[in-house]
Design a protein around this motif. Structure first.
Motif, PDB file in Angstrom:
ATOM      1  N   HIS A  91       0.824  -1.209   0.000  1.00 52.17           N
ATOM      2  CA  HIS A  91       0.000   0.000   0.000  1.00 52.17           C
ATOM      3  C   HIS A  91       0.859   1.260   0.000  1.00 52.17           C
ATOM      4  CE1 HIS A  91      -2.574   3.157   1.894  1.00 52.17           C
ATOM      5  NE2 HIS A  91      -3.512   2.619   1.103  1.00 52.17           N
ATOM      6  N   GLY A  92       2.010   1.178   0.653  1.00 52.27           N
ATOM      7  CA  GLY A  92       2.909   2.333   0.658  1.00 52.27           C
ATOM      8  C   GLY A  92       3.654   2.486  -0.647  1.00 52.27           C
ATOM      9  N   LEU A  93       3.869   1.429  -1.430  1.00 48.24           N
ATOM     10  CA  LEU A  93       4.608   1.498  -2.690  1.00 48.24           C
ATOM     11  C   LEU A  93       3.719   1.891  -3.867  1.00 48.24           C
ATOM     12  CD1 LEU A  93       6.936  -1.655  -2.488  1.00 48.24           C
ATOM     13  CD2 LEU A  93       7.554   0.736  -2.128  1.00 48.24           C
ATOM     14  N   VAL A  94       2.440   1.640  -3.770  1.00 49.97           N
ATOM     15  CA  VAL A  94       1.532   1.921  -4.902  1.00 49.97           C
ATOM     16  C   VAL A  94       0.660   3.114  -4.530  1.00 49.97           C
ATOM     17  CG1 VAL A  94      -0.224   0.979  -6.448  1.00 49.97           C
ATOM     18  CG2 VAL A  94       1.572  -0.525  -5.499  1.00 49.97           C
ATOM     19  N   PRO A  95       0.977   4.332  -4.997  1.00 46.87           N
ATOM     20  CA  PRO A  95       0.178   5.520  -4.635  1.00 46.87           C
ATOM     21  C   PRO A  95      -1.239   5.450  -5.186  1.00 46.87           C
ATOM     22  CG  PRO A  95       2.341   6.159  -5.470  1.00 46.87           C
ATOM     23  CD  PRO A  95       2.182   4.696  -5.762  1.00 46.87           C
ATOM     24  N   GLU A  96      -1.444   4.730  -6.290  1.00 42.45           N
ATOM     25  CA  GLU A  96      -2.779   4.669  -6.869  1.00 42.45           C
ATOM     26  C   GLU A  96      -3.795   4.017  -5.945  1.00 42.45           C
ATOM     27  OE1 GLU A  96      -0.053   3.769  -8.271  1.00 42.45           O
ATOM     28  OE2 GLU A  96       0.229   5.046 -10.040  1.00 42.45           O
ATOM     29  N   LEU A  97      -3.303   3.184  -5.009  1.00 46.84           N
ATOM     30  CA  LEU A  97      -4.231   2.511  -4.082  1.00 46.84           C
ATOM     31  C   LEU A  97      -4.874   3.511  -3.134  1.00 46.84           C
ATOM     32  CD1 LEU A  97      -2.184  -0.707  -3.197  1.00 46.84           C
ATOM     33  CD2 LEU A  97      -4.235  -0.556  -4.614  1.00 46.84           C
ATOM     34  N   HIS A  98      -4.217   4.651  -2.901  1.00 48.11           N
ATOM     35  CA  HIS A  98      -4.764   5.631  -1.960  1.00 48.11           C
ATOM     36  C   HIS A  98      -6.023   6.289  -2.535  1.00 48.11           C
ATOM     37  CE1 HIS A  98      -0.344   6.129  -0.399  1.00 48.11           C
ATOM     38  NE2 HIS A  98      -0.807   4.884  -0.282  1.00 48.11           N
ATOM     39  N   ASP A  99      -6.029   6.499  -3.827  1.00 45.01           N
ATOM     40  CA  ASP A  99      -7.176   7.132  -4.471  1.00 45.01           C
ATOM     41  C   ASP A  99      -8.130   6.125  -5.090  1.00 45.01           C
ATOM     42  OD1 ASP A  99      -5.944   9.527  -3.828  1.00 45.01           O
ATOM     43  OD2 ASP A  99      -4.886   9.645  -5.756  1.00 45.01           O
ATOM     44  N   ARG A 100      -7.782   4.820  -4.979  1.00 38.79           N
ATOM     45  CA  ARG A 100      -8.584   3.738  -5.563  1.00 38.79           C
ATOM     46  C   ARG A 100      -8.728   3.906  -7.078  1.00 38.79           C
ATOM     47  NH1 ARG A 100     -13.583   2.339  -1.432  1.00 38.79           N
ATOM     48  NH2 ARG A 100     -12.297   2.029   0.439  1.00 38.79           N
ATOM     49  N   SER A 101      -7.676   4.409  -7.684  1.00 39.73           N
ATOM     50  CA  SER A 101      -7.687   4.572  -9.132  1.00 39.73           C
ATOM     51  C   SER A 101      -7.004   3.422  -9.859  1.00 39.73           C
ATOM     52  CB  SER A 101      -6.997   5.892  -9.528  1.00 39.73           C
ATOM     53  OG  SER A 101      -5.652   5.888  -9.092  1.00 39.73           O
ATOM     54  N   VAL A 102      -6.527   2.443  -9.104  1.00 41.93           N
ATOM     55  CA  VAL A 102      -5.851   1.304  -9.702  1.00 41.93           C
ATOM     56  C   VAL A 102      -6.883   0.344 -10.264  1.00 41.93           C
ATOM     57  CG1 VAL A 102      -5.794  -0.032  -7.588  1.00 41.93           C
ATOM     58  CG2 VAL A 102      -4.024  -0.409  -9.315  1.00 41.93           C
ATOM     59  N   ASP A 103      -6.471  -0.424 -11.281  1.00 41.79           N
ATOM     60  CA  ASP A 103      -7.364  -1.427 -11.850  1.00 41.79           C
ATOM     61  C   ASP A 103      -7.598  -2.559 -10.849  1.00 41.79           C
ATOM     62  OD1 ASP A 103      -7.388   0.077 -14.131  1.00 41.79           O
ATOM     63  OD2 ASP A 103      -5.746  -1.070 -15.085  1.00 41.79           O
ATOM     64  N   TRP A 104      -8.764  -3.187 -10.980  1.00 36.14           N
ATOM     65  CA  TRP A 104      -9.070  -4.317 -10.095  1.00 36.14           C
ATOM     66  C   TRP A 104      -8.071  -5.451 -10.350  1.00 36.14           C
ATOM     67  CZ3 TRP A 104     -15.103  -5.188  -9.931  1.00 36.14           C
ATOM     68  CH2 TRP A 104     -15.679  -4.130  -9.200  1.00 36.14           C
ATOM     69  N   GLY A 105      -7.610  -5.998  -9.226  1.00 41.96           N
ATOM     70  CA  GLY A 105      -6.690  -7.143  -9.319  1.00 41.96           C
ATOM     71  C   GLY A 105      -5.309  -6.762  -9.757  1.00 41.96           C
ATOM     72  N   ARG A 106      -4.948  -5.492  -9.634  1.00 39.38           N
ATOM     73  CA  ARG A 106      -3.617  -5.065 -10.050  1.00 39.38           C
ATOM     74  C   ARG A 106      -2.931  -4.400  -8.873  1.00 39.38           C
ATOM     75  NH1 ARG A 106      -0.841  -7.306 -14.080  1.00 39.38           N
ATOM     76  NH2 ARG A 106       1.041  -6.054 -14.458  1.00 39.38           N
ATOM     77  N   LEU A 107      -2.060  -5.162  -8.189  1.00 38.77           N
ATOM     78  CA  LEU A 107      -1.332  -4.645  -7.027  1.00 38.77           C
ATOM     79  C   LEU A 107       0.139  -4.418  -7.320  1.00 38.77           C
ATOM     80  CD1 LEU A 107      -2.880  -6.870  -4.193  1.00 38.77           C
ATOM     81  CD2 LEU A 107      -3.537  -4.559  -4.904  1.00 38.77           C
ATOM     82  N   ALA A 108       0.652  -4.930  -8.435  1.00 41.25           N
ATOM     83  CA  ALA A 108       2.060  -4.747  -8.801  1.00 41.25           C
ATOM     84  C   ALA A 108       2.174  -4.781 -10.318  1.00 41.25           C
ATOM     85  CB  ALA A 108       2.935  -5.825  -8.161  1.00 41.25           C
ATOM     86  N   ASP A 109       3.234  -4.151 -10.851  1.00 41.94           N
ATOM     87  CA  ASP A 109       3.450  -4.126 -12.291  1.00 41.94           C
ATOM     88  C   ASP A 109       3.933  -5.478 -12.818  1.00 41.94           C
ATOM     89  OD1 ASP A 109       2.661  -1.468 -12.302  1.00 41.94           O
ATOM     90  OD2 ASP A 109       4.722  -0.723 -12.056  1.00 41.94           O
ATOM     91  N   TRP A 110       4.737  -6.147 -12.030  1.00 38.75           N
ATOM     92  CA  TRP A 110       5.264  -7.449 -12.471  1.00 38.75           C
ATOM     93  C   TRP A 110       4.194  -8.495 -12.229  1.00 38.75           C
ATOM     94  CZ3 TRP A 110       8.797 -11.210  -9.580  1.00 38.75           C
ATOM     95  CH2 TRP A 110       9.346 -12.152 -10.476  1.00 38.75           C
ATOM     96  N   ASP A 111       3.860  -9.274 -13.247  1.00 35.44           N
ATOM     97  CA  ASP A 111       2.739 -10.215 -13.154  1.00 35.44           C
ATOM     98  C   ASP A 111       2.920 -11.265 -12.059  1.00 35.44           C
ATOM     99  OD1 ASP A 111       1.409  -8.877 -15.126  1.00 35.44           O
ATOM    100  OD2 ASP A 111       2.113 -10.186 -16.755  1.00 35.44           O
ATOM    101  N   PRO A 112       4.085 -11.954 -11.943  1.00 39.68           N
ATOM    102  CA  PRO A 112       4.208 -12.951 -10.858  1.00 39.68           C
ATOM    103  C   PRO A 112       4.023 -12.355  -9.465  1.00 39.68           C
ATOM    104  CG  PRO A 112       5.899 -13.315 -12.504  1.00 39.68           C
ATOM    105  CD  PRO A 112       5.242 -12.012 -12.866  1.00 39.68           C
ATOM    106  N   ALA A 113       4.574 -11.156  -9.242  1.00 40.95           N
ATOM    107  CA  ALA A 113       4.389 -10.498  -7.949  1.00 40.95           C
ATOM    108  C   ALA A 113       2.945 -10.113  -7.740  1.00 40.95           C
ATOM    109  CB  ALA A 113       5.292  -9.265  -7.860  1.00 40.95           C
ATOM    110  N   ASN A 114       2.268  -9.657  -8.824  1.00 44.68           N
ATOM    111  CA  ASN A 114       0.861  -9.292  -8.705  1.00 44.68           C
ATOM    112  C   ASN A 114       0.002 -10.511  -8.368  1.00 44.68           C
ATOM    113  OD1 ASN A 114      -1.367  -7.305  -9.156  1.00 44.68           O
ATOM    114  ND2 ASN A 114      -1.907  -8.817 -10.733  1.00 44.68           N
ATOM    115  N   TRP A 115       0.282 -11.639  -9.017  1.00 41.05           N
ATOM    116  CA  TRP A 115      -0.496 -12.858  -8.728  1.00 41.05           C
ATOM    117  C   TRP A 115      -0.305 -13.298  -7.278  1.00 41.05           C
ATOM    118  CZ3 TRP A 115       1.722 -15.468 -13.744  1.00 41.05           C
ATOM    119  CH2 TRP A 115       1.134 -14.868 -14.860  1.00 41.05           C
ATOM    120  N   ALA A 116       0.944 -13.230  -6.799  1.00 42.64           N
ATOM    121  CA  ALA A 116       1.214 -13.654  -5.418  1.00 42.64           C
ATOM    122  C   ALA A 116       0.506 -12.746  -4.416  1.00 42.64           C
ATOM    123  CB  ALA A 116       2.717 -13.658  -5.161  1.00 42.64           C
TER     124      ALA A 116
END
Length: 297
Positions: A91-116
């Motif tokens: 949550h501290g690394l992804v600023p978009e999460l603060h405004d909830r402007s990130v796409d659903w199911g997208r927590l990281a740019d790298w796909d394996p890290a996002n899936w984990a």
């Protein structure tokens, strides 16, 4: 006693305050993470209670349980603490999460890290149901070990043992006891007489306790056969037979051996026939042989 109890109460209250403030700080990050993985507003609001609430439950179970159950509660507490730390870090690394402007199911740019990360965030509620139920069941079935308080008799016995362990004697240890040593006389044999003559004193021999061997008593086995009478027969048991004089014995011997041949005239035969002693039988034999003109052997 009251001071100690008040200190414990204050410590528990301080812990509750610190945990509440930490929950409030973590609640914002976990709510945003829940919204990013597809949770609605109500589910996102309740999501922090699922993660951090199970941590509080595991902490309480750790204080109650013991042994393997306590180890299990500590592992659950450590796992959910690490999971909450990871989600707060994301949550501290992804600023978009603060405004909830990130796409659903997208927590990281790298796909394996996002899936984990998505797998971790979605599995925490299910894990809370499983581990929370297990911890509650263990707490409800836990039987604390009773604390035994010493009774009056045990305290008295302990006091007696402590008193026995101390030495009440003020005197020092006595010195070694010197045995009473006496010279032994030497026995000298002269002919068939033995006289005890004081000879040269032997070397001092310390007196030692003599161990006498224990005599073993033999127990006779029981026998079903009747025992034969041995030894001298009492007068009461003897047959009332009158004692005969030498003349009466000679008359009976003459009458009994009147038709005997000379070869049969023996002391043993006369003894059996007249029933007398061997000495009387020999005397009767000599007398009868002399009357028949036979040589006495």
């Amino acid at each position: 006693m009251n001071l100690h109890r008040n200190g414990r109460t204050a410590l528990v209250l301080a812990l509750v305050v610190v945990v509440g403030m930490a929950f409030r700080v973590s609640w914002n990050a976990l709510r945003d993470i829940a919204g990013a993985i597809g949770a609605d507003d109500t589910a996102a609001t309740l999501y922090p209670f699922v993660v951090d609430g199970l941590m509080a439950l595991a902490l309480i179970a750790t204080l109650v349980l013991a042994g393997r159950d306590r180890t299990f509660a500590l592992r659950v507490l450590a796992a959910y603490t690490i999971a909450s730390l990871v989600l707060n870090y994301v949550h501290g690394l992804v600023p978009e999460l603060h405004d909830r402007s990130v796409d659903w199911g997208r927590l990281a740019d790298w796909d394996p890290a996002n899936w984990a990360l998505v797998l971790l965030a979605t599995s925490l509620p299910v894990g809370s149901i499983y581990f929370g139920s297990d911890l509650v069941a263990k707490v409800l079935h836990h039987r604390p070990t009773p604390i035994t308080t010493p009774t009056a008799n045990q305290e008295d016995s302990t006091g007696i043992e402590r008193n026995r362990s101390r030495s009440d004697l003020m005197e020092s240890t006595p010195g070694p006891i010197t045995p009473n040593v006496k010279p032994l006389p030497r026995a000298v044999a002269v002919g068939f007489l033995k006289s005890t003559i004081p000879a040269k004193p032997l070397p001092a021999i310390e007196s030692a306790p003599v161990v006498q061997p224990i005599a073993r008593r033999a127990v006779a086995a029981e026998s079903t056969r009747p025992r034969r009478a041995t030894g001298r027969v009492p007068d009461v048991a003897r047959s009332p037979r009158p004692k005969r004089t030498p003349d009466e014995l000679l008359a009976e011997a003459r009458k009994a051996t009147a038709d005997w041949p000379d070869a049969r005239l023996t002391a043993e035969g006369i003894r059996r026939e007249v029933r007398t002693s061997p000495a009387n039988a020999r005397t009767l034999r000599d007398t009868l042989r002399a009357e028949r003109g036979l040589l006495v052997a």
